[in-house]
Design a protein around this motif. Structure first.
Motif, PDB file in Angstrom:
ATOM      1  N   LEU A  55       0.833  -1.202   0.000  1.00 35.14           N
ATOM      2  CA  LEU A  55       0.000   0.000   0.000  1.00 35.14           C
ATOM      3  C   LEU A  55       0.869   1.254   0.000  1.00 35.14           C
ATOM      4  O   LEU A  55       0.511   2.270  -0.618  1.00 35.14           O
ATOM      5  N   GLN A  56       2.000   1.210   0.689  1.00 39.46           N
ATOM      6  CA  GLN A  56       2.946   2.325   0.628  1.00 39.46           C
ATOM      7  C   GLN A  56       3.387   2.570  -0.812  1.00 39.46           C
ATOM      8  O   GLN A  56       3.449   3.719  -1.277  1.00 39.46           O
ATOM      9  N   ALA A  57       3.716   1.493  -1.514  1.00 40.16           N
ATOM     10  CA  ALA A  57       4.192   1.615  -2.896  1.00 40.16           C
ATOM     11  C   ALA A  57       3.092   2.129  -3.818  1.00 40.16           C
ATOM     12  O   ALA A  57       3.358   2.931  -4.732  1.00 40.16           O
ATOM     13  N   ARG A  58       1.863   1.701  -3.590  1.00 42.70           N
ATOM     14  CA  ARG A  58       0.750   2.198  -4.413  1.00 42.70           C
ATOM     15  C   ARG A  58       0.590   3.701  -4.246  1.00 42.70           C
ATOM     16  O   ARG A  58       0.354   4.434  -5.218  1.00 42.70           O
ATOM     17  N   TRP A  59       0.724   4.161  -3.006  1.00 45.55           N
ATOM     18  CA  TRP A  59       0.600   5.599  -2.739  1.00 45.55           C
ATOM     19  C   TRP A  59       1.786   6.363  -3.312  1.00 45.55           C
ATOM     20  O   TRP A  59       1.619   7.394  -3.974  1.00 45.55           O
ATOM     21  N   ALA A  60       2.993   5.861  -3.095  1.00 42.80           N
ATOM     22  CA  ALA A  60       4.200   6.564  -3.537  1.00 42.80           C
ATOM     23  C   ALA A  60       4.215   6.761  -5.047  1.00 42.80           C
ATOM     24  O   ALA A  60       4.558   7.846  -5.546  1.00 42.80           O
ATOM     25  N   THR A  61       3.850   5.732  -5.798  1.00 44.50           N
ATOM     26  CA  THR A  61       3.890   5.850  -7.260  1.00 44.50           C
ATOM     27  C   THR A  61       2.870   6.866  -7.764  1.00 44.50           C
ATOM     28  O   THR A  61       3.107   7.556  -8.763  1.00 44.50           O
ATOM     29  N   ARG A  62       1.755   7.001  -7.069  1.00 43.63           N
ATOM     30  CA  ARG A  62       0.771   8.006  -7.478  1.00 43.63           C
ATOM     31  C   ARG A  62       1.227   9.413  -7.093  1.00 43.63           C
ATOM     32  O   ARG A  62       0.900  10.384  -7.786  1.00 43.63           O
ATOM     33  N   VAL A  63       1.997   9.511  -6.014  1.00 42.73           N
ATOM     34  CA  VAL A  63       2.594  10.810  -5.676  1.00 42.73           C
ATOM     35  C   VAL A  63       3.622  11.193  -6.742  1.00 42.73           C
ATOM     36  O   VAL A  63       3.685  12.354  -7.175  1.00 42.73           O
ATOM     37  N   PHE A  64       4.424  10.230  -7.179  1.00 44.34           N
ATOM     38  CA  PHE A  64       5.422  10.495  -8.224  1.00 44.34           C
ATOM     39  C   PHE A  64       4.759  11.039  -9.495  1.00 44.34           C
ATOM     40  O   PHE A  64       5.315  11.905 -10.175  1.00 44.34           O
ATOM     41  N   LYS A  65       3.591  10.528  -9.814  1.00 46.32           N
ATOM     42  CA  LYS A  65       2.894  10.950 -11.023  1.00 46.32           C
ATOM     43  C   LYS A  65       2.133  12.268 -10.848  1.00 46.32           C
ATOM     44  O   LYS A  65       1.576  12.798 -11.814  1.00 46.32           O
ATOM     45  N   GLY A  66       2.084  12.766  -9.614  1.00 48.83           N
ATOM     46  CA  GLY A  66       1.367  14.012  -9.355  1.00 48.83           C
ATOM     47  C   GLY A  66      -0.122  13.825  -9.141  1.00 48.83           C
ATOM     48  O   GLY A  66      -0.876  14.807  -9.105  1.00 48.83           O
ATOM     49  N   LEU A  67      -0.561  12.577  -8.987  1.00 46.41           N
ATOM     50  CA  LEU A  67      -1.982  12.290  -8.798  1.00 46.41           C
ATOM     51  C   LEU A  67      -2.406  12.411  -7.338  1.00 46.41           C
ATOM     52  O   LEU A  67      -3.598  12.510  -7.040  1.00 46.41           O
ATOM     53  N   CYS A  68      -1.437  12.346  -6.428  1.00 48.86           N
ATOM     54  CA  CYS A  68      -1.693  12.550  -4.998  1.00 48.86           C
ATOM     55  C   CYS A  68      -0.725  13.612  -4.484  1.00 48.86           C
ATOM     56  O   CYS A  68       0.431  13.657  -4.912  1.00 48.86           O
ATOM     57  N   LYS A  69      -1.184  14.429  -3.595  1.00 49.97           N
ATOM     58  CA  LYS A  69      -0.363  15.513  -3.058  1.00 49.97           C
ATOM     59  C   LYS A  69      -0.057  15.273  -1.589  1.00 49.97           C
ATOM     60  O   LYS A  69      -0.833  14.635  -0.867  1.00 49.97           O
ATOM     61  N   ILE A  70       1.092  15.789  -1.132  1.00 44.62           N
ATOM     62  CA  ILE A  70       1.414  15.766   0.290  1.00 44.62           C
ATOM     63  C   ILE A  70       1.690  17.204   0.733  1.00 44.62           C
ATOM     64  O   ILE A  70       1.958  18.078  -0.105  1.00 44.62           O
ATOM     65  N   PRO A  71       1.633  17.487   2.023  1.00 43.67           N
ATOM     66  CA  PRO A  71       1.846  18.857   2.507  1.00 43.67           C
ATOM     67  C   PRO A  71       3.224  19.397   2.119  1.00 43.67           C
ATOM     68  O   PRO A  71       4.152  18.629   1.854  1.00 43.67           O
ATOM     69  N   PRO A  72       3.388  20.724   2.097  1.00 41.53           N
ATOM     70  CA  PRO A  72       4.679  21.343   1.761  1.00 41.53           C
ATOM     71  C   PRO A  72       5.783  20.895   2.712  1.00 41.53           C
ATOM     72  O   PRO A  72       5.525  20.586   3.884  1.00 41.53           O
ATOM     73  N   SER A  73       7.012  20.877   2.219  1.00 45.71           N
ATOM     74  CA  SER A  73       8.144  20.387   3.005  1.00 45.71           C
ATOM     75  C   SER A  73       8.349  21.217   4.275  1.00 45.71           C
ATOM     76  O   SER A  73       8.711  20.674   5.323  1.00 45.71           O
ATOM     77  N   GLN A  74       8.110  22.542   4.202  1.00 41.28           N
ATOM     78  CA  GLN A  74       8.294  23.388   5.379  1.00 41.28           C
ATOM     79  C   GLN A  74       7.351  22.976   6.516  1.00 41.28           C
ATOM     80  O   GLN A  74       7.734  22.909   7.684  1.00 41.28           O
ATOM     81  N   LYS A  75       6.119  22.654   6.163  1.00 38.73           N
ATOM     82  CA  LYS A  75       5.131  22.245   7.163  1.00 38.73           C
ATOM     83  C   LYS A  75       5.496  20.898   7.762  1.00 38.73           C
ATOM     84  O   LYS A  75       5.400  20.695   8.975  1.00 38.73           O
ATOM     85  N   LEU A  76       5.937  19.966   6.917  1.00 38.38           N
ATOM     86  CA  LEU A  76       6.310  18.633   7.400  1.00 38.38           C
ATOM     87  C   LEU A  76       7.502  18.710   8.337  1.00 38.38           C
ATOM     88  O   LEU A  76       7.535  18.039   9.381  1.00 38.38           O
ATOM     89  N   MET A  77       8.494  19.524   7.978  1.00 42.51           N
ATOM     90  CA  MET A  77       9.697  19.642   8.795  1.00 42.51           C
ATOM     91  C   MET A  77       9.369  20.291  10.138  1.00 42.51           C
ATOM     92  O   MET A  77       9.855  19.850  11.192  1.00 42.51           O
ATOM     93  N   ALA A  78       8.524  21.314  10.110  1.00 45.72           N
ATOM     94  CA  ALA A  78       8.136  21.990  11.348  1.00 45.72           C
ATOM     95  C   ALA A  78       7.392  21.033  12.278  1.00 45.72           C
ATOM     96  O   ALA A  78       7.614  21.036  13.500  1.00 45.72           O
ATOM     97  N   THR A  79       6.547  20.200  11.707  1.00 44.34           N
ATOM     98  CA  THR A  79       5.802  19.218  12.503  1.00 44.34           C
ATOM     99  C   THR A  79       6.756  18.211  13.142  1.00 44.34           C
ATOM    100  O   THR A  79       6.624  17.869  14.325  1.00 44.34           O
ATOM    101  N   GLY A  80       7.741  17.748  12.364  1.00 48.28           N
ATOM    102  CA  GLY A  80       8.712  16.794  12.884  1.00 48.28           C
ATOM    103  C   GLY A  80       9.570  17.374  13.994  1.00 48.28           C
ATOM    104  O   GLY A  80       9.812  16.719  15.012  1.00 48.28           O
ATOM    105  N   VAL A  81      10.031  18.614  13.813  1.00 48.67           N
ATOM    106  CA  VAL A  81      10.857  19.277  14.826  1.00 48.67           C
ATOM    107  C   VAL A  81      10.070  19.483  16.109  1.00 48.67           C
ATOM    108  O   VAL A  81      10.579  19.249  17.215  1.00 48.67           O
ATOM    109  N   ARG A  82       8.812  19.923  15.971  1.00 52.93           N
ATOM    110  CA  ARG A  82       7.967  20.147  17.152  1.00 52.93           C
ATOM    111  C   ARG A  82       7.734  18.841  17.905  1.00 52.93           C
ATOM    112  O   ARG A  82       7.800  18.804  19.149  1.00 52.93           O
TER     113      ARG A  82
END
Length: 545
Positions: free
Chosen positions: A383-410
């Motif tokens: 299921l991870q691979a199914r999601w990742a390949t659709r992200v690669f194609k631009g069919l699924c979006k993830i949050p901006p890198s700045q938001k993800l990094m801030a969440t991880g640091v917090r």
């Protein structure tokens, strides 16, 4: 022109990644450093190549219906829990059926994966590989790292005072293959996980004595449940998962403890003594019997070693120890990545849904298989691979890198301050994690709608085992055979057991029996609705104040 994707590793997650690339019309190239696919499931007689392999006696812990690829069920005659050989045969059938082998470059080691100079615009990677001394460089549009958890043995010798004085043999469980070399030896196994338990049980048949040292509280589960049905299929169900989420944790823990202690009292066996402490669950059918027969002796954690003996934290000691086996797990790393990306990818709390690192301008790198679930890892990585390949194609979006990094640091800061616990090493709830990923690609089944459209299927989906086929009912990657696979999963479960014809002694179910079966389900559903309604009214009341 299809995007080119580099897949690193041809184990269970690598094979599913190749197939998912093909499903999304991407062009995969897989690099595998050994001479065969299957990763640790390809048995070898020794460990000289440095690869982590299964030991000869290994049997799967998750039954076949719960651990298959979601659009490729096991053959009905396969046993529910398989030897490593049978499981590898299944991987071979999967690879050949979908034509995956032609995309794999064997005996090829990935030396480096670096961003191309124009990465911020293209998201491309330069991948350098080595095959028989020859280095090759190629550019890929995306990379899927499928090297898994079991890369390098974790051998914490520095944590055991006196270990360097010990004159006996020391080895890691990675080196273990067969029990013959341990005949008539006194063996100490350090670490009680699935591997430590398996090795201790097998050695108990040939060694003079086996000591099993653990610092954790352990629940020991069996492969079969009440009635002899596979444990995974009876417990991993949506109705059980929903029930566990609404029932107070103290009640749930009390119920689970009573259920686990029905088979044997863990405290009497030295496996569970700390109250209200989270316990690790392992799968082992024979360990309680070995303890009962005295061929395996459970010990506390090791305090120190002498030249010939081990001294334990409880003050006891065992003399004349010949061999120490460290079943202390593995460390994972990504030596082919450049810093700081390398270090960041090893911190699970920073990986978005345990797949995507947060600092990349373009989402073209995915970590597949760096997960620990309460269910099948194979199903999770697919299921991870199914999601990742659709992200690669631009069919699924993830949050901006700045938001993800801030969440991880917090989150990291809160863990350091002790505000929240670091759960990155804990096993994830299988159904919750699978549903979370499936929702990202639109493959999560809609249970209420399914009850209206197809009640028979909905009943099996909600009250039956949460098999991987459920994530092929709707959305991208929908498989026409998913409904049939779900409705016939118990047929495939029972088929390998029907090896002897017996008289049919079953009688038509009485009205009272039918009431019990349906009544319990209805009662549980009603309680859930009541709890949900009460919670809603409580929150509504708070907001209106």
């Amino acid at each position: 022109m299809a995007k080119r994707v580099a897949v690193i590793g041809a184990g269970v997650s690598g094979l599913s990644s190749i197939k998912c690339c093909l499903d999304e019309e991407l062009e995969p190239t897989c690099f595998e450093r050994s001479d065969n696919f299957g990763g640790l499931w390809k048995f070898s007689e020794d460990s000289k190549d440095g690869m982590t392999r299964v030991y000869r006696s290994l049997v799967t812990n998750v039954c076949k219906e719960m651990s298959c690829y979601s659009d490729f069920p096991f053959r009905e005659d396969y046993p529910n829990f398989m030897s490593h050989g049978k499981f590898w045969d299944y991987l071979q059938e999967f690879a050949e059926h979908f034509g995956l082998l032609k995309y794999i470059h064997f005996k090829t080691t990935v030396c480096s994966v670096t961003k191309c100079p124009d990465f911020s615009e293209t998201g491309q990677w330069n991948v350098v590989t080595e095959t028989e001394g020859k280095h090759t460089s190629a550019v890929f549009d995306a990379v899927m790292i499928c090297t898994g958890h079991f890369l390098s043995p974790h051998l914490p010798l520095e944590s055991f005072p006196g270990i360097h004085k010990f004159k006996g043999q020391i080895l890691h469980s990675q080196e273990y293959r067969t029990p013959e070399a341990f005949r008539d030896k006194r063996v100490l196994v350090i670490g009680l996980g699935n591997t430590g338990g398996d090795i201790a049980v097998e050695l108990s048949r040939t060694a003079a004595q086996v000591f099993l040292s653990t610092r954790s509280d352990i629940w020991v589960n069996g492969r079969s449940s009440n009635g002899g049905y596979p444990q995974n299929m009876m417990k991993t169900r949506r109705c059980n998962n929903l029930f566990a989420q609404v029932v107070p944790s103290c009640v749930l823990n009390w119920t689970q403890e009573r259920q686990m202690n029905k088979r044997f009292n863990h405290e009497n066996y030295g496996l569970s003594i700390t109250k209200r402490k989270k316990k690790k669950v392992i799968m082992n059918d024979e360990l309680p019997t070995c303890i009962l027969c005295g061929t395996v002796t459970v010990k506390s954690s090791v305090k120190e070693f002498t030249e010939t003996s081990a001294v334990f934290e409880d003050g006891t000691a065992e003399a004349n120890v010949d061999i120490v086996i460290f079943a202390t797990g593995y460390t994972f790393s990504f030596p082919f990545l450049e810093e700081p990306l390398r270090s960041l990818c090893t911190k699970k709390i920073f990986l978005y849904k345990l797949v995507f690192p947060p600092t990349l301008e373009k989402t073209t790198l995915a970590i597949i298989g760096l997960i620990s679930l309460t269910g099948s890892i194979l199903a999770g990585t697919e299921l991870q691979a199914r999601w990742a390949t659709r992200v690669f194609k631009g069919l699924c979006k993830i949050p901006p890198s700045q938001k993800l990094m801030a969440t991880g640091v917090r989150k990291e800061q809160l863990i350091k301050r002790g505000v929240i616990k670091d759960t990155s090493q804990d096993k994830l709830n299988y159904i919750c994690y699978m549903d979370e990923l499936a929702a990202c690609i639109g493959a999560k089944p809609n249970i209420p709608f399914l009850f209206l459209k197809d009640p028979r299927l909905a009943w099996e989906v909600f009250f039956g085992p949460c098999t991987p086929y459920q994530y092929r009912l709707v959305g991208p990657g929908k498989w026409d055979g998913a409904r049939s696979a779900i409705l016939t999963q118990w047929d495939r479960t029972m088929k390998p057991l029907k090896t002897r014809v017996v008289a049919d002694s079953s009688q038509p179910a009485s009205l009272s029996h039918s009431f019990k079966v349906w009544g319990v389900s209805i009662l549980v559903a009603s309680l859930l609705l009541i709890c949900k309604s009460s919670l809603f009214n409580f929150v509504r009341g708070k907001l209106l104040r």
